[in-house]
Design a protein around this motif. Structure first.
Motif, PDB file in Angstrom:
ATOM      1  N   TYR A 439       0.864  -1.180   0.000  1.00  9.28           N
ATOM      2  CA  TYR A 439       0.000   0.000   0.000  1.00  9.28           C
ATOM      3  C   TYR A 439       0.903   1.233   0.000  1.00  9.28           C
ATOM      4  CZ  TYR A 439      -3.255   3.474   1.984  1.00  9.28           C
ATOM      5  OH  TYR A 439      -4.014   4.588   2.230  1.00  9.28           O
ATOM      6  N   VAL A 440       0.963   1.939  -1.131  1.00 13.72           N
ATOM      7  CA  VAL A 440       1.859   3.086  -1.237  1.00 13.72           C
ATOM      8  C   VAL A 440       1.099   4.252  -1.884  1.00 13.72           C
ATOM      9  CG1 VAL A 440       4.095   3.940  -2.002  1.00 13.72           C
ATOM     10  CG2 VAL A 440       3.780   1.486  -1.601  1.00 13.72           C
ATOM     11  N   PRO A 441       0.702   5.260  -1.109  1.00 17.24           N
ATOM     12  CA  PRO A 441       0.009   6.414  -1.678  1.00 17.24           C
ATOM     13  C   PRO A 441       0.904   7.194  -2.648  1.00 17.24           C
ATOM     14  CG  PRO A 441      -0.311   6.313   0.701  1.00 17.24           C
ATOM     15  CD  PRO A 441       0.754   5.320   0.364  1.00 17.24           C
ATOM     16  N   ILE A 442       0.281   7.739  -3.691  1.00 13.41           N
ATOM     17  CA  ILE A 442       0.979   8.596  -4.647  1.00 13.41           C
ATOM     18  C   ILE A 442       1.009  10.018  -4.091  1.00 13.41           C
ATOM     19  CG2 ILE A 442       0.963   9.530  -6.998  1.00 13.41           C
ATOM     20  CD1 ILE A 442      -0.707   7.042  -7.783  1.00 13.41           C
ATOM     21  N   LEU A 465      -3.308   5.331  -5.209  1.00 17.34           N
ATOM     22  CA  LEU A 465      -2.264   4.386  -4.807  1.00 17.34           C
ATOM     23  C   LEU A 465      -1.423   3.989  -6.010  1.00 17.34           C
ATOM     24  CD1 LEU A 465      -4.256   1.912  -2.512  1.00 17.34           C
ATOM     25  CD2 LEU A 465      -2.838   3.851  -1.802  1.00 17.34           C
ATOM     26  N   HIS A 466      -0.143   3.790  -5.752  1.00 17.82           N
ATOM     27  CA  HIS A 466       0.715   3.223  -6.785  1.00 17.82           C
ATOM     28  C   HIS A 466       0.263   1.806  -7.100  1.00 17.82           C
ATOM     29  CE1 HIS A 466       3.896   6.252  -7.208  1.00 17.82           C
ATOM     30  NE2 HIS A 466       3.771   6.471  -5.907  1.00 17.82           N
ATOM     31  N   GLU A 470       4.419  -0.521  -9.983  1.00 17.57           N
ATOM     32  CA  GLU A 470       5.178   0.718  -9.807  1.00 17.57           C
ATOM     33  C   GLU A 470       6.052   0.714  -8.561  1.00 17.57           C
ATOM     34  OE1 GLU A 470       2.004   3.839 -11.907  1.00 17.57           O
ATOM     35  OE2 GLU A 470       1.992   3.520  -9.732  1.00 17.57           O
ATOM     36  N   ILE A 471       5.779  -0.168  -7.596  1.00 14.12           N
ATOM     37  CA  ILE A 471       6.561  -0.153  -6.364  1.00 14.12           C
ATOM     38  C   ILE A 471       7.888  -0.873  -6.558  1.00 14.12           C
ATOM     39  CG2 ILE A 471       4.451  -0.054  -4.985  1.00 14.12           C
ATOM     40  CD1 ILE A 471       4.887  -2.967  -4.233  1.00 14.12           C
ATOM     41  N   VAL A 472       8.805  -0.694  -5.633  1.00  8.13           N
ATOM     42  CA  VAL A 472      10.127  -1.326  -5.726  1.00  8.13           C
ATOM     43  C   VAL A 472       9.971  -2.841  -5.626  1.00  8.13           C
ATOM     44  CG1 VAL A 472      12.464  -1.372  -4.828  1.00  8.13           C
ATOM     45  CG2 VAL A 472      11.074   0.690  -4.556  1.00  8.13           C
ATOM     46  N   ASN A 502      15.433   5.437  -9.468  1.00 10.19           N
ATOM     47  CA  ASN A 502      14.231   5.198 -10.257  1.00 10.19           C
ATOM     48  C   ASN A 502      12.939   5.317  -9.462  1.00 10.19           C
ATOM     49  OD1 ASN A 502      15.818   4.708 -12.511  1.00 10.19           O
ATOM     50  ND2 ASN A 502      15.872   2.492 -12.175  1.00 10.19           N
ATOM     51  N   TYR A 503      13.047   5.657  -8.177  1.00 14.12           N
ATOM     52  CA  TYR A 503      11.860   5.647  -7.321  1.00 14.12           C
ATOM     53  C   TYR A 503      11.805   6.911  -6.464  1.00 14.12           C
ATOM     54  CZ  TYR A 503      11.915   0.757  -8.683  1.00 14.12           C
ATOM     55  OH  TYR A 503      11.933  -0.391  -9.416  1.00 14.12           O
TER      56      TYR A 503
END
Length: 776
Positions: A439-442, A465-466, A470-472, A502-503
């Protein structure tokens, strides 16, 4: 009386006259009874028992129990077999209560925000924090709105615990006499650190809501130059636990002897925090691993198709907002996009134990659309936006256990409701993978999200959310192995790791640590892994923390003048350190000196001028490389030698002599005694770079150190046509000191010797100790 602090010495109740002090609880009513005549109390008890479980409930429990079989193997591990998934959940919770009802209950007392009813006023602001970010009304609503299949699992959860209580009247709950099916919606993630509040703690709440007050919606602020005293400060153990974390490794078929993927599961948590279980149903469930007390899903484990290990993540999943709050004409407002919006005022009533009384304290807390206001810094109110529980998270936690392929597991990841974990993965198809968070908010990268941001503007809002893509992450790297030790994801596959550039920074703020550095070295050595070789890698005892420090220490000693008193006094200790191979061991004197010296080095580092913006690994190595710090290293080492000498009578004391495993009782705050039997342990805390973890400390009445957390449930599993796995628990499966399974794994645990996992029913039956239905 303080704002959000309004004591009510008169206990509150729903149906009875004012009889305060003695607590009786059913599923719907709480009574407080004081100075009650014995006869009256005696007459009341049958009413309590009748109110606790209805005839309809008891009949339902019996029917559910008839569909469940529990086989305890020769290690006491429960293998639960049910017709439906809900039957397996019912049996699992019944078995958990058999093994340690105390921990099942305490986990939900905490998540209900009621610890102060048990432990007193010192836990009041801990309860307030929980109640501000986990609303029981929301949990109840989510239960009612949940899909039918999930409600059935929640119902089975409550029924399993309640059936146990109905069959074991000798078990006396501290507070929760009747479990409710919405309880699992309070705690939808199995992590020990599942709650994220952007770094704000109960002490911030105490400073805010303990020194300010609301009366008839008027707020008056008191200036208080004296910082509030922490009622429940984070102790060394808690800090170290956050620092040391867990390990997860995955190995591709290309580097294993039999051409099968292997997963290594190694959470570092408080001892006895998770038991080992298996759940099987005729609806496709067959999962083995560690379950957190009171939860109904296997948190870290495997099925026939795939396995998963979670490590705690520092991915940014909660943010702090600076709010512009004001009050006029009895109305609270906050500014957003140049408009005034109403602040939500929410009353939270808590109760705490004081002597023989239960006292109510009412708080009125503030919310903006971002979330609860949790602090006031430099005159500014700070709110927190977070995502700490949800129906989707609970669904994801369960569905993960039934994944049948890489594609299916990826679809479950796409639910994006896991807020606290990284995932290390391996499967029977030969895939291995790593995802850093879920869970990673943009966010707008023009802002520094590691600090409070402006809450008055739209630009700082989350923007969805990504996606998982898109996450690592790393899937099937060329090198054939993956590792995460709560360290940066940019070393997860050695030279084949993702690139930091890249992130966005908020996606992977995790630092490198000495354990991660060690893991990269160790895992790259072997090209034909077996389960035995995986376990050996997971038990590498090299203390990478001291890799630069010991040579710097020896060099500083060699530069001493012959006339310096340290030259003679440290001659033998320095010789021991010079000859040390940096591996911990039970018979190692150097280990004793090193782990006594290490905390003193960290203290010296804090007082040094090394760049505090650097990661700890960088700061330690810079400190060691600066010749000017040689005198400090010698001074601290000399102090460590003296400490060991004075405490144990000789600085030549071996590590295993003082570093011990002991399990005397099942108290959550366990007791330890130097005069009673214990087992030597050669491992140390993994903060020193050792891959396994045995974090120990001295207690007020002991000279020896006793382990309290670290390696808990450990497992290595090889996928193929048939599952092959080995596992180990700290101490044993049972929390009952009278059980043979209370410490039957203790000796194995002390040396890292694993037992065979019994995954297939025919093997379980061959090694069965007991077969029964719940209630028998």
């Amino acid at each position: 009386m303080s704002i959000f602090e309004q004591d009510n010495q008169q206990p509150y109740f729903t149906a009875w006259p004012d009889l305060s002090g003695f607590l009786i609880q059913s599923s719907t009513t709480v009574f407080y009874i004081m100075q009650m005549k014995p006869l009256f109390l005696f007459l009341l008890l049958p009413i309590q028992l009748l109110a606790q479980f209805t005839h309809e409930e008891l009949a339902r429990y019996e029917k559910e129990a008839s569909r469940v079989s529990i086989i305890r193997d020769n290690w006491g591990i429960p293998h639960i077999y049910g017709k439906k998934d809900a039957d397996a959940v019912f049996g699992l919770l019944y078995a958990q209560c058999e093994d340690d009802f105390n921990r099942v209950e305490m986990n939900y007392i905490e998540k209900c925000g009621r610890l102060s009813e048990v432990n007193g006023e010192k836990m009041l602001y801990s309860d307030l924090l929980i109640r501000m970010i986990i609303d029981t009304a929301d949990a109840k609503h989510d239960y009612q709105q949940a899909p039918e299949w999930l409600r059935k699992l929640c119902d089975a959860f409550a029924d399993g615990v309640n059936y146990y209580l109905s069959k074991h009247p000798q078990t006396k709950p501290i507070l929760l006499h009747h479990f409710e099916p919405w309880y699992p919606l309070l705690w939808t993630d199995g992590s020990i650190g599942a709650i994220s509040t952007a770094g704000f703690t109960e002490n911030d709440l105490r400073k805010l809501y303990g020194n300010e007050w609301i009366q008839d919606q008027h707020v008056y602020f008191k200036d208080n130059a004296t910082a509030a005293t922490a009622l429940n400060p984070v102790d060394k153990e808690a800090l170290e636990e956050l620092f040391t974390g867990s390990n997860g490794f995955a190995f591709a078929p290309s580097i294993t002897e039999d051409g099968h993927a292997i997963l290594y599961i190694n959470p570092h948590v408080t001892f006895y925090f998770r038991p080992e279980v298996q759940m099987v149903s005729e609806e496709g469930l067959n999962v083995y691993g560690a379950v957190t007390w009171g939860q109904f899903f296997v948190y870290q484990g495997f099925n026939e198709h795939c396995g998963w290990m979670h490590t705690s993540s520092r991915v940014d999943v909660s943010d702090a907002y600076i709010e512009k709050i004001s009050q006029k004409d009895n109305l609270w407002t906050y500014t957003y996009e140049q408009e005034k919006k109403p602040v939500t005022l929410k009353k939270i009533s808590l109760q705490f134990k004081r002597n023989d009384s239960i006292i109510r304290k009412d708080f009125t807390v503030l919310y903006t659309h971002h979330g609860p206001v949790m602090a006031r810094q430099n005159g500014q109110f700070i709110s927190v936006q977070s995502f700490n529980r949800s129906v989707i998270s609970l669904e994801q936690s369960w569905l993960r256990t039934k994944a049948t392929s890489f594609k299916a597991f990826k679809q479950i990841l796409d639910m994006r409701a896991n807020t606290s974990n990284n995932t290390v993965y391996a499967d029977a198809e030969g895939n291995i993978g790593y995802w850093h968070g879920n869970y990673v908010p943009i966010r707008d990268t023009n802002y520094q999200w590691n600090k409070p941001v402006d809450g008055t503007i739209k630009a700082t809002e989350w923007k969805g959310l990504h996606t998982v893509d898109e996450i690592v992450q790393v899937i099937n790297p060329v090198n054939g192995w993956l590792q995460n030790c709560n360290s940066t994801p940019f070393s997860v596959a050695g030279a084949y790791s993702p690139l930091k550039k890249n992130y966005p920074p908020y996606m992977a703020p995790d630092e490198e640590n000495f354990r991660g550095i060690n893991a990269v070295r160790v895992l790259d050595r072997e090209k034909k892994y077996t389960i035995d070789k995986v376990i050996a890698a997971g038990y590498d005892t090299y203390l990478a923390f001291f890799e630069q420090l010991v040579p710097a220490l020896v060099n500083a000693y060699q530069q001493l003048s012959p006339a310096d008193s340290l030259k003679k006094n440290l001659l033998e200790p320095i010789a021991v350190m010079k000859d040390w191979d940096l591996h911990a061991g039970s018979h190692s004197v150097a280990t004793t000196l090193a782990v006594t010296w290490g905390p003193l080095v960290l203290n010296a580092l804090r007082a040094s001028h090394t760049n505090e913006g650097d990661q700890l690994v960088v700061r330690i190595n810079k400190f060691a490389a600066d010749a000017a710090n040689g005198a400090v290293l010698l001074s601290q080492f000399s102090a460590a030698v003296k400490m060991v000498q004075e405490t144990y009578g000789s600085w030549k004391t071996e590590w295993g002599t003082i570093n011990r495993f002991q399990r005397l009782d099942d108290a959550i705050d366990a007791g330890y005694d130097d005069k009673l039997p214990s087992i030597p342990v050669g491992f140390t805390s993994s903060q020193w770079g050792q891959i396994p973890s045995f974090s120990s400390k001295r207690f007020p009445n002991t000279k020896n150190f006793y382990g309290t957390y670290g390696n808990s449930f450990i497992c290595a599993v090889e996928f193929g046509k048939k599952i092959k796995a080995r596992s180990l628990l700290a101490g044993g499966e049972s929390g009952n000191p009278a059980s043979p399974h209370f410490t039957d794994q203790a000796q194995l645990y002390s040396v890292g010797q694993f037992k065979e996992v019994l995954f297939y029913k025919e093997d379980v039956i061959k090694h069965k100790e007991r077969t029964y239905h719940p209630g028998e």
